[in-house]
Write an enzyme that holds these catalytic residues in place. Structure first.
Site, PDB file in Angstrom:
ATOM      1  N   LEU A 135      -0.673   6.200  -6.128  1.00 12.77           N
ATOM      2  CA  LEU A 135      -0.242   7.223  -7.072  1.00 12.77           C
ATOM      3  C   LEU A 135      -0.380   6.638  -8.468  1.00 12.77           C
ATOM      4  O   LEU A 135       0.102   5.536  -8.728  1.00 12.77           O
ATOM      5  CB  LEU A 135       1.217   7.619  -6.828  1.00 12.77           C
ATOM      6  CG  LEU A 135       1.531   8.648  -5.739  1.00 12.77           C
ATOM      7  CD1 LEU A 135       3.038   8.790  -5.584  1.00 12.77           C
ATOM      8  CD2 LEU A 135       0.904   9.993  -6.055  1.00 12.77           C
ATOM      9  N   ASP A 136      -1.035   7.374  -9.373  1.00 14.07           N
ATOM     10  CA  ASP A 136      -1.172   6.911 -10.749  1.00 14.07           C
ATOM     11  C   ASP A 136       0.203   6.758 -11.404  1.00 14.07           C
ATOM     12  O   ASP A 136       1.170   7.403 -10.985  1.00 14.07           O
ATOM     13  CB  ASP A 136      -1.998   7.908 -11.564  1.00 14.07           C
ATOM     14  CG  ASP A 136      -3.455   7.937 -11.136  1.00 14.07           C
ATOM     15  OD1 ASP A 136      -3.908   6.954 -10.521  1.00 14.07           O
ATOM     16  OD2 ASP A 136      -4.131   8.948 -11.421  1.00 14.07           O
ATOM     17  N   PRO A 137       0.297   5.943 -12.466  1.00 13.70           N
ATOM     18  CA  PRO A 137       1.559   5.853 -13.210  1.00 13.70           C
ATOM     19  C   PRO A 137       2.060   7.218 -13.690  1.00 13.70           C
ATOM     20  O   PRO A 137       3.268   7.449 -13.776  1.00 13.70           O
ATOM     21  CB  PRO A 137       1.200   4.943 -14.392  1.00 13.70           C
ATOM     22  CG  PRO A 137       0.122   4.050 -13.844  1.00 13.70           C
ATOM     23  CD  PRO A 137      -0.691   4.945 -12.939  1.00 13.70           C
ATOM     24  N   ALA A 142       1.953   9.894 -12.062  1.00 10.22           N
ATOM     25  CA  ALA A 142       2.454  10.665 -10.918  1.00 10.22           C
ATOM     26  C   ALA A 142       3.710  10.036 -10.330  1.00 10.22           C
ATOM     27  O   ALA A 142       3.870   8.817 -10.308  1.00 10.22           O
ATOM     28  CB  ALA A 142       1.375  10.770  -9.850  1.00 10.22           C
TER      29      ALA A 142
END
Length: 302
Positions: free
Chosen positions: A46-48, A50
């Protein structure tokens, strides 16, 4: 004098609610430190930008983490219409702007057109590798790398809210789906452009946020309380069929040998248990009809 922290051979699956602002790997390292775990791995980045569900496998559960990595997932996404950015999300610089004249019925029609098997071009700001280097590293250097479209499946899209400029949608999709790219493609289809304003993962396979815990909650727990929130190792593969083995068959299987069970006819992998209910690992029926061990627990064979 510095002392090394003793690592624990702890096994299980943690349902983590990852916060905004940190990477999946940073969250993993925090969890690994709190549990003093010798081995840990997450099940899909998960991206930062998200937040949301990030199942983390500890110890022997890491042997089955790829099943969660390959599983379907669902997300709640906030999409801003009328502008595109360099990164496809709110963290990038605005590249284009356009007036938004979209009606809700037009938006809903486009969303339904996106459901099914589609091709997505992975974004430059992603962790995919090109010649051993992440695409986002090239992007930060201003280098554009050609990317081939990849097949993904959008199982469903539900429009949750629309105010004329932004909308929220819940997307159920296959592994490898980039919601940022989906948002951009929707904006392109609408003719006004779009970028991702926020993202929260709701589910991974059969797991959801209902029993997920935050890093802050873990930090406030005692070691016993932290251990108590772990799911069993086989929770990661609970959708697989179950086969129970008698004591002799279990013994020989744990030595790596094929065993027989009358009347068995199962296609694909299945979970193996002892008569006492102990999880042994995964097996598969061979063309000869025997059960072959495919992935066994370390403790089960000790």
């Amino acid at each position: 004098m510095q002392f090394k922290r003793v690592k624990r051979n702890i096994d299980g699956v943690l349902l983590l609610d990852k916060p905004l602002g940190i990477s999946s790997n940073q969250a993993l390292q925090m969890v690994k430190r709190l549990y003093q775990a010798a081995k840990a791995g997450h099940t899909g980045s998960l991206d930062p930008l998200a937040s949301g569900l990030l199942p983390i496998c500890l110890g022997e559960a890491t042997k089955f983490s790829h099943f969660l990595l390959d599983a379907d997932k669902s997300y709640r996404a906030l999409v801003t219409l009328g502008s595109t950015t360099t990164t496809g999300d709110v963290e990038g610089e605005i590249m284009t702007q356009a007036p938004v004249t979209v009606t809700q019925s037009e938006l809903e029609a486009i969303l339904q057109d996106m459901v099914g098997d589609i091709l997505q071009v992975p974004p430059m700001y992603s962790a995919l590798k090109h010649e051993g280097k992440a695409l986002y590293a090239y992007a930060r250097e201003g280098v554009e790398i050609p990317r081939k479209p990849r097949p993904v499946t959008i199982h469903a899209i539900a429009l949750e809210r629309f105010d004329g400029k932004q909308f929220e949608m819940v997307v159920s999709c296959s592994k490898g789906t980039y919601i940022r790219t989906l948002a951009e493609d929707i904006g392109s289809r609408l003719g006004c452009g779009a970028h991702l304003g926020g993202l929260r993962r709701l589910t991974t396979a059969h797991f959801n946020l209902k029993n997920a815990v935050t890093i802050e909650q873990l930090d406030q727990m005692s070691q016993a309380e932290r251990d108590a929130v772990l799911l069993q190792v086989d929770a990661a593969i609970e959708d697989f069929p179950i086969v129970t083995l008698d004591a002799d068959s279990a013994f020989y299987l744990l030595q790596g040998q094929e065993v027989w069970k009358s009347g068995l006819s199962i296609s694909g992998l299945f979970r193996l248990y002892s008569e006492q209910g102990a999880f042994l690992g995964l097996g598969e029926q061979t063309s000869r009809g025997s059960i072959a061990p495919r992935r066994l627990l370390r403790q089960a064979g000790e």
